[in-house]
Design an enzyme around this catalytic site. Sequence first.
Site, PDB file in Angstrom:
ATOM      1  N   HIS A 173     -18.259 114.895 -37.393  1.00  0.00           N
ATOM      2  CA  HIS A 173     -17.888 116.171 -36.776  1.00  0.00           C
ATOM      3  C   HIS A 173     -17.360 116.002 -35.352  1.00  0.00           C
ATOM      4  CE1 HIS A 173     -22.023 115.845 -35.139  1.00  0.00           C
ATOM      5  NE2 HIS A 173     -21.508 116.512 -34.130  1.00  0.00           N
ATOM      6  N   CYS A 174     -17.416 114.789 -34.811  1.00  0.00           N
ATOM      7  CA  CYS A 174     -16.920 114.544 -33.448  1.00  0.00           C
ATOM      8  C   CYS A 174     -15.407 114.382 -33.396  1.00  0.00           C
ATOM      9  CB  CYS A 174     -17.565 113.284 -32.879  1.00  0.00           C
ATOM     10  SG  CYS A 174     -19.338 113.387 -32.710  1.00  0.00           S
TER      11      CYS A 174
END
Length: 101
Positions: free
Chosen positions: A65-66
């Site tokens: 998700h980064c």
Amino acid sequence: LIRVLANLLILQLSYAQKSSELVIGGDECNINEHRFLAALYDVWSGDFLCGGTLIHPEWVLTAAHCDRYRLSIKLGMHNKNVQFDDEQSRYPKKKYFFRCR
């Protein structure tokens, strides 16, 4: 009964917001104690996205998700509000994604 439960919930939530400590009973770590910690920032907004771990001089491992189009990776940070002389900032050249099935 519902009014009593609602009042208890409101009381509990208002009490929880008064706590100013992020970690109860914690201590500030020493400078360079976690030198493998990487901080990922969005280049366009400058917002902190998430953390990662330096697993090799050229590799930072993060959660999926980064991912952003343009990232800045900062290493050697002790406090994100204070800049230190040994801080480094890098931009990733390539990104790799591995799916766990």
